[in-house]
Design an enzyme around this catalytic site. Structure first.
Site, mmCIF file in Angstrom:
data_model
loop_
_atom_site.group_PDB
_atom_site.id
_atom_site.type_symbol
_atom_site.label_atom_id
_atom_site.label_comp_id
_atom_site.label_asym_id
_atom_site.label_seq_id
_atom_site.Cartn_x
_atom_site.Cartn_y
_atom_site.Cartn_z
ATOM 1 N N ASP A 28 -3.238 2.055 12.957
ATOM 2 C CA ASP A 28 -3.569 3.484 12.925
ATOM 3 C C ASP A 28 -2.574 4.489 13.782
ATOM 4 O OD1 ASP A 28 -5.095 5.787 12.708
ATOM 5 O OD2 ASP A 28 -6.289 5.590 14.039
ATOM 6 N N ASN A 76 -10.593 6.093 2.519
ATOM 7 C CA ASN A 76 -9.154 6.640 2.585
ATOM 8 C C ASN A 76 -8.819 7.281 1.184
ATOM 9 O OD1 ASN A 76 -7.216 3.949 4.700
ATOM 10 N ND2 ASN A 76 -8.238 6.116 5.292
HETATM 11 C C1 FPP Z 1 -3.619 4.867 9.342
HETATM 12 O O1 FPP Z 1 -2.847 5.880 9.869
HETATM 13 C C2 FPP Z 1 -3.017 4.028 8.310
HETATM 14 C C3 FPP Z 1 -3.250 3.876 7.156
HETATM 15 C C4 FPP Z 1 -4.426 4.428 6.331
HETATM 16 C C5 FPP Z 1 -2.258 3.243 6.165
HETATM 17 C C6 FPP Z 1 -1.790 1.875 6.933
HETATM 18 C C7 FPP Z 1 -0.910 1.168 5.989
HETATM 19 C C8 FPP Z 1 0.212 0.822 6.227
HETATM 20 C C9 FPP Z 1 0.924 0.824 7.574
HETATM 21 C C10 FPP Z 1 1.235 -0.166 5.092
HETATM 22 C C11 FPP Z 1 0.403 -0.819 4.299
HETATM 23 C C12 FPP Z 1 1.237 -1.570 3.618
HETATM 24 C C13 FPP Z 1 0.830 -2.634 2.723
HETATM 25 C C14 FPP Z 1 2.185 -3.604 2.663
HETATM 26 C C15 FPP Z 1 -0.355 -3.013 2.252
HETATM 27 P P1 FPP Z 1 -3.301 7.403 9.911
HETATM 28 O O2 FPP Z 1 -2.769 7.922 8.464
HETATM 29 O O3 FPP Z 1 -4.760 7.327 9.653
HETATM 30 O O4 FPP Z 1 -2.616 8.130 10.844
HETATM 31 P P2 FPP Z 1 -3.320 9.353 11.771
HETATM 32 O O5 FPP Z 1 -4.874 8.986 12.230
HETATM 33 O O6 FPP Z 1 -2.194 9.695 13.068
HETATM 34 O O7 FPP Z 1 -3.350 10.617 10.808
#
Ligand code: FPP
Length: 250
Positions: A28, A76
């Site tokens: 996250d 998501n």
């Molecule tokens: C959460 O951060 C992150 C995600 C929803 C996606 C995580 C995915 C990856 C790091 C890469 C995935 C890769 C593969 C190979 C499957 P957020 O967007 O919620 O961050 P925020 O809370 O700061 O907005």
């Protein structure tokens, strides 16, 4: 002591006999990492890939056997279309670059979640990786993709109901073991350690059934800033916890 030095020291201090068998991570903070730098959110996700690569490497190196990564939750889909589209492209892009190294390192890829509902290209990339790494036995990497903990349980309940309706099992036979067998994590022991960066102190519908006795480890840093030193710190701290599993002493 600088950060690199700290990592080296932790590496020495970690007890090789008590490495967590299964580590789960909620990756996250990508969006906030990007915003802090005046970048679009997708830049945060892209930077998150580097942390993912580094984490898989160090986990394997110290002998973690299962790594479960929350890559996309069933919730998501509520994000803007363009971000969802980007997140769906990431596995393909990542696997194209990394599959050789994953194979060379004997890593087996698995997916937890409703893979059938993913866009065709994403699904194909994941299924190819599953097929190519099927025989590997070094470490399992579970990508939780289109995964939700409650949905996981509902799916198991439906499957067990079918068994009951067909008279394949009796109500009295339903126990925790049977429920575990119908979850996406079938065959994986429950996580020993769950890591969540970004400062949020919640589980966000991840592995609800499986984390009953998992040790939780939180850090304020954002996922793209998560490096091997943080992983080693989490493992080091884990080794100092007294796991009691409801008993008196670990
Ligand atoms: C959460 O951060 C992150 C995600 C929803 C996606 C995580 C995915 C990856 C790091 C890469 C995935 C890769 C593969 C190979 C499957 P957020 O967007 O919620 O961050 P925020 O809370 O700061 O907005």
């Amino acid at each position: 002591m600088d950060f690199e030095e700290k990592g080296k020291q932790l590496y020495q201090l970690i007890d090789q006999e008590r490495i967590p068998y299964h580590v789960a991570i909620i990756m996250d903070g990508n969006g906030r990492w990007a915003r802090k730098r005046g970048l679009p959110r997708i830049a945060g996700h892209r930077a998150g890939i580097d942390s993912l690569r580094e984490t898989i490497r160090i986990a394997r190196e110290i002998g973690v056997k299962i790594l479960t990564l929350y890559t996309f939750s069933t919730e998501n889909w509520k994000r803007p279309k363009s971000e969802v589209k980007f997140l769906m492209k990431l596995p393909e892009e990542y696997l194209q670059k990394e599959i050789e190294e994953l194979c060379a390192n004997n890593v087996k890829i698995r997916v937890l979640g409703l893979i059938k509902e993913l866009p065709e290209n994403t699904r194909r990339a994941l299924e190819d990786a599953i097929k190519r790494t099927k025989g590997n036995e070094g470490m399992v990497v579970n990508f939780a993709m289109n995964y939700g903990g409650r949905g996981d349980i509902v799916r198991a309940v439906k499957k067990i109901s079918q068994l009951l309706l067909r008279d394949d099992i009796k109500e009295g036979e339903i126990d925790e073991e049977i429920i575990s067998q119908y979850l996406y994590t079938k065959g994986c022991p429950d996580p020993d350690l769950l890591i969540r960066p970004s400062g949020e102190l919640r589980i966000s519908n991840f592995l609800l059934w499986q984390i009953a006795y998992t040790e939780l480890w939180f850090t304020d840093i954002y996922w793209p800033d998560f490096k091997k030193t943080h992983f080693l710190q989490a493992v080091y701290d884990f080794q100092r916890r007294n796991r009691k599993f409801g008993g008196i002493k670990g």
